[in-house]
Write a protein that holds these residues in place. Structure first.
Motif, PDB file in Angstrom:
ATOM      1  N   TYR A 142       0.838  -1.210   0.000  1.00 37.01           N
ATOM      2  CA  TYR A 142       0.000   0.000   0.000  1.00 37.01           C
ATOM      3  C   TYR A 142       0.872   1.260   0.000  1.00 37.01           C
ATOM      4  N   MET A 143       1.870   1.272   0.878  1.00 36.29           N
ATOM      5  CA  MET A 143       2.740   2.461   0.956  1.00 36.29           C
ATOM      6  C   MET A 143       3.484   2.668  -0.364  1.00 36.29           C
ATOM      7  N   ALA A 144       3.902   1.569  -0.983  1.00 37.13           N
ATOM      8  CA  ALA A 144       4.600   1.676  -2.269  1.00 37.13           C
ATOM      9  C   ALA A 144       3.664   2.261  -3.321  1.00 37.13           C
ATOM     10  N   LEU A 145       2.423   1.810  -3.310  1.00 32.46           N
ATOM     11  CA  LEU A 145       1.454   2.306  -4.292  1.00 32.46           C
ATOM     12  C   LEU A 145       1.192   3.801  -4.105  1.00 32.46           C
ATOM     13  N   VAL A 146       1.071   4.222  -2.860  1.00 33.60           N
ATOM     14  CA  VAL A 146       0.837   5.650  -2.595  1.00 33.60           C
ATOM     15  C   VAL A 146       2.032   6.483  -3.080  1.00 33.60           C
ATOM     16  N   MET A 147       3.244   5.981  -2.853  1.00 35.32           N
ATOM     17  CA  MET A 147       4.425   6.716  -3.344  1.00 35.32           C
ATOM     18  C   MET A 147       4.432   6.771  -4.866  1.00 35.32           C
ATOM     19  N   GLY A 148       4.079   5.661  -5.491  1.00 34.44           N
ATOM     20  CA  GLY A 148       4.046   5.621  -6.959  1.00 34.44           C
ATOM     21  C   GLY A 148       3.006   6.583  -7.513  1.00 34.44           C
ATOM     22  N   ARG A 149       1.856   6.615  -6.857  1.00 38.15           N
ATOM     23  CA  ARG A 149       0.778   7.523  -7.262  1.00 38.15           C
ATOM     24  C   ARG A 149       1.237   8.982  -7.131  1.00 38.15           C
ATOM     25  N   ASP A 150       1.829   9.328  -5.971  1.00 38.07           N
ATOM     26  CA  ASP A 150       2.243  10.712  -5.718  1.00 38.07           C
ATOM     27  C   ASP A 150       3.405  11.131  -6.614  1.00 38.07           C
ATOM     28  N   ALA A 151       4.258  10.161  -6.958  1.00 36.57           N
ATOM     29  CA  ALA A 151       5.384  10.504  -7.835  1.00 36.57           C
ATOM     30  C   ALA A 151       4.867  10.874  -9.223  1.00 36.57           C
ATOM     31  N   LYS A 152       3.834  10.168  -9.668  1.00 34.72           N
ATOM     32  CA  LYS A 152       3.287  10.452 -11.004  1.00 34.72           C
ATOM     33  C   LYS A 152       2.426  11.709 -10.978  1.00 34.72           C
ATOM     34  N   ASP A 153       1.696  11.902  -9.907  1.00 35.17           N
ATOM     35  CA  ASP A 153       0.740  13.015  -9.848  1.00 35.17           C
ATOM     36  C   ASP A 153       0.809  13.698  -8.475  1.00 35.17           C
ATOM     37  N   PRO A 154       1.834  14.549  -8.265  1.00 35.64           N
ATOM     38  CA  PRO A 154       2.032  15.156  -6.943  1.00 35.64           C
ATOM     39  C   PRO A 154       0.827  15.973  -6.451  1.00 35.64           C
ATOM     40  N   GLU A 155       0.062  16.537  -7.353  1.00 36.60           N
ATOM     41  CA  GLU A 155      -1.094  17.353  -6.932  1.00 36.60           C
ATOM     42  C   GLU A 155      -2.153  16.508  -6.235  1.00 36.60           C
ATOM     43  N   CYS A 156      -2.099  15.232  -6.542  1.00 38.24           N
ATOM     44  CA  CYS A 156      -3.069  14.305  -5.982  1.00 38.24           C
ATOM     45  C   CYS A 156      -3.135  14.395  -4.446  1.00 38.24           C
ATOM     46  N   ARG A 157      -1.995  14.728  -3.844  1.00 37.57           N
ATOM     47  CA  ARG A 157      -1.967  14.802  -2.384  1.00 37.57           C
ATOM     48  C   ARG A 157      -2.857  15.933  -1.862  1.00 37.57           C
ATOM     49  N   LEU A 158      -3.025  16.999  -2.675  1.00 40.06           N
ATOM     50  CA  LEU A 158      -3.853  18.133  -2.258  1.00 40.06           C
ATOM     51  C   LEU A 158      -5.269  18.053  -2.832  1.00 40.06           C
ATOM     52  N   ASP A 159      -5.342  17.662  -4.092  1.00 44.99           N
ATOM     53  CA  ASP A 159      -6.627  17.753  -4.788  1.00 44.99           C
ATOM     54  C   ASP A 159      -7.376  16.430  -4.838  1.00 44.99           C
ATOM     55  N   GLY A 160      -6.725  15.339  -4.429  1.00 43.37           N
ATOM     56  CA  GLY A 160      -7.333  14.027  -4.651  1.00 43.37           C
ATOM     57  C   GLY A 160      -7.144  13.640  -6.105  1.00 43.37           C
ATOM     58  N   MET A 161      -7.675  12.493  -6.472  1.00 45.43           N
ATOM     59  CA  MET A 161      -7.464  11.992  -7.818  1.00 45.43           C
ATOM     60  C   MET A 161      -8.207  12.822  -8.856  1.00 45.43           C
ATOM     61  N   THR A 162      -7.457  13.354  -9.806  1.00 50.18           N
ATOM     62  CA  THR A 162      -8.103  14.069 -10.904  1.00 50.18           C
ATOM     63  C   THR A 162      -7.707  13.481 -12.252  1.00 50.18           C
ATOM     64  N   LYS A 163      -6.739  12.529 -12.225  1.00 45.99           N
ATOM     65  CA  LYS A 163      -6.223  11.992 -13.491  1.00 45.99           C
ATOM     66  C   LYS A 163      -6.450  10.483 -13.561  1.00 45.99           C
ATOM     67  N   PRO A 164      -6.585   9.974 -14.770  1.00 47.46           N
ATOM     68  CA  PRO A 164      -6.852   8.523 -14.934  1.00 47.46           C
ATOM     69  C   PRO A 164      -5.581   7.681 -14.799  1.00 47.46           C
ATOM     70  N   LEU A 165      -5.105   7.522 -13.555  1.00 48.56           N
ATOM     71  CA  LEU A 165      -3.898   6.728 -13.322  1.00 48.56           C
ATOM     72  C   LEU A 165      -4.233   5.238 -13.469  1.00 48.56           C
ATOM     73  N   ILE A 166      -3.302   4.504 -14.085  1.00 48.09           N
ATOM     74  CA  ILE A 166      -3.533   3.066 -14.292  1.00 48.09           C
ATOM     75  C   ILE A 166      -2.373   2.284 -13.650  1.00 48.09           C
ATOM     76  N   VAL A 167      -2.702   1.200 -12.966  1.00 52.04           N
ATOM     77  CA  VAL A 167      -1.673   0.368 -12.331  1.00 52.04           C
ATOM     78  C   VAL A 167      -1.770  -1.077 -12.834  1.00 52.04           C
ATOM     79  N   TYR A 168      -0.666  -1.801 -12.711  1.00 52.21           N
ATOM     80  CA  TYR A 168      -0.525  -3.119 -13.351  1.00 52.21           C
ATOM     81  C   TYR A 168       0.065  -4.123 -12.369  1.00 52.21           C
ATOM     82  N   THR A 169      -0.445  -5.329 -12.459  1.00 54.08           N
ATOM     83  CA  THR A 169       0.155  -6.421 -11.697  1.00 54.08           C
ATOM     84  C   THR A 169      -0.163  -7.709 -12.439  1.00 54.08           C
ATOM     85  N   SER A 170       0.383  -8.819 -11.994  1.00 51.12           N
ATOM     86  CA  SER A 170       0.038 -10.053 -12.693  1.00 51.12           C
ATOM     87  C   SER A 170      -1.195 -10.664 -12.044  1.00 51.12           C
ATOM     88  N   LYS A 171      -1.832 -11.570 -12.762  1.00 50.23           N
ATOM     89  CA  LYS A 171      -2.999 -12.278 -12.242  1.00 50.23           C
ATOM     90  C   LYS A 171      -2.687 -13.049 -10.972  1.00 50.23           C
TER      91      LYS A 171
END
Ligand code: PLP
Length: 465
Positions: A142-171
């Motif tokens: 979870y912490m890794a995902l939050v860092m990855g999210r904030d690294a891609k979209d730093p504004e997200c920390r203030l504004d919440g999600m405004t962009k269509p971020l996509i994440v990937y993992t295996s089945k």
């Protein structure tokens, strides 16, 4: 005698009882869930209890609790008991520090940092790296995902999600990934599950194709979770090939090594995570392969700036002295935080890095013994692969779920089942490094004897149209 001295004397007596009991009854006598409150005195009452009676109640609870440290427990991705780690954890309980500040934790801060420093070194992270001890592998992810999210979209920390971020993992990745995308505000519909090869490893070619497809549709590829030891098969995703892709598309790469990331301690097996130095974050659970008591999870970050960016919050009432590097609360999820580092440090300090290596190697060698046994006995069908401590098989054509349940209910051995694609099978996890060859062979003998005695076990139905 002070209360604590008296109670520790009682503790020692109860430890004797438990250890003896583990030898005589490696599988605890099972209490039917619907009879639990009748069989054991679990009630909380208004009156106090005299010590002699209190001790009897504790004794009853201890002996009927599932025993995870014995040579017949193979059910989970932990097992056994590294005694030097147990010692450290008992001391951590007595000390009862909280890991947020140097003022309150003192040398324990250095103990945690030394583990992180050495671990970063082992995986080839540089001078900017650091890490923390989250509450477990799920929280590390979870912490890794939050860092990855904030690294891609730093504004997200203030504004919440405004962009269509996509994440990937295996089945085949751990289910915490599914929950985490929803907690992180990314949403489960923005998680892409990439198919694996026949041995359960993510296919980088399909990962890249999916990323290109998402970009065409306006999505922003943000984060890839690669797994070092998938929960069922113990498979290792190809990190180098995945890193080629995450670097090309400027995405965060997290390596979830909760189960088998501890291969970093083994010269023989660390090639299974080759490329890990190129990841942005890596986590492993010392309470799985390294046998420390639950929980002990380490999250490492290639650039510690991201830990600060996503997790620090000014709190003047707390951080009054000593500077950021010694105030670990600045980079953790929680405020009050249990000392999970000391038990790992006492283990590592006492047996050395070479001792940790032996623990890891022993598990693979036990898996090899199980594999050899299965391959040389034709009544068994094998479903797992080399270089995995999850040995997956079926015996004769007995339905594996029914077999595992019967073995558990009749206190024969505790082992679980899993599935991959169309197949369901028994999953023997050779994670208890206290076990030896005889214990693995004994497992098969116990299972076979049980099947002889239990002729009515259901069969797997042949798949026919
Ligand atoms: C066990 C496991 C987790 C979860 O770790 P917890 O400490 O149980 O939360 C995450 N990923 C993988 C691959 C695991 O095997």
């Amino acid at each position: 005698m002070s209360n604590i001295t008296k109670d520790l004397a009682m503790f020692n007596e109860l430890v004797e009882v438990l250890i003896t009991e583990e030898g005589i009854h490696p599988v605890a006598e099972r209490i039917e869930a619907n009879k639990l409150y009748d069989v054991l005195d679990l009630s909380l009452n208004a009156e106090e209890m005299v010590d002699a009676e209190f001790k009897e109640v504790l004794r009853d609870v201890l002996v009927s609790t599932p025993k995870t440290a014995t040579n017949l427990f193979f059910n989970q991705l932990f097992g056994g008991r590294q005694s030097k780690a147990v010692l450290g954890d008992l001391l951590a309980v007595l000390l009862n520090n909280s890991m947020y500040t140097y003022k309150v934790a003192g040398p324990q801060v250095g103990i945690e940092q030394e583990i992180i420093r050495q671990s970063c070194h082992l995986i080839g992270y540089g001078a900017a790296s650091n890490g923390t001890f989250p509450t477990g592998g799920s929280m590390s992810n979870y912490m890794a995902l939050v860092m990855g999210r904030d690294a891609k979209d730093p504004e997200c920390r203030l504004d919440g999600m405004t962009k269509p971020l996509i994440v990937y993992t295996s089945k085949e990745a751990h289910y915490s990934n599914d929950k985490n995308v929803s907690f992180a505000g990314i949403g489960r519909n923005n998680m892409r599950y990439i198919a694996t090869d026949a041995e359960g490893r993510m296919l980088p070619r399909l990962l890249e194709a999916q990323i290109i497809e998402d970009m065409k549709n306006g999505g922003i590829p943000t984060y890839v979770n690669a797994t070092a030891g998938t929960t069922v098969l113990g498979a290792f995703d190809p990190i180098d090939a995945i890193a080629d892709i995450t670097e090309k598309y400027e995405m965060w790469l997290h390596v979830d090594g909760a189960y088998c990331g501890s291969v970093i301690f083994s010269d023989q097996y660390k090639h299974l995570v080759s490329g890990v130095s190129r990841s942005n974050s890596f986590s492993y659970n010392a309470h799985k392969m390294l046998g420390t008591p639950l929980t002990c999870s380490i999250l490492l970050v290639n650039d510690k700036k991201h830990l600060h960016d996503s997790f620090s919050n000014d709190a003047d009432y707390l951080y009054q002295t000593d500077g950021d590097d010694f105030n670990l609360g600045k980079t953790s999820f929680q405020c009050g935080r249990r000392n999970d580092a000391l038990k790992f440090w006492t283990l590592w300090k006492s047996i050395g890095t070479s001792g940790l290596k032996n623990i890891v190697d022993q598990q693979f060698s036990l898996a090899d013994i199980a594999l050899d046994y299965i391959r040389s006995h034709s009544e068994y069908t094998l479903y797992s692969f080399n270089d995995s401590i999850s040995v997956c098989f079926n015996y004769k054509d007995i339905e594996p779920m029914a077999l595992c349940t019967a073995l558990y209910e009749q206190q024969i051995t505790v082992v679980g089942f899993g599935s991959f694609e169309e197949d369901t099978f028994v999953r023997l996890v050779t994670i208890n490094a206290n076990n030896e060859k005889v214990d693995i062979l004994n497992f098969f003998h116990v299972l076979e004897a049980f099947v002889v005695k239990t002729p009515n076990l259901p069969k797997v139905l042949a798949l026919q149209a």
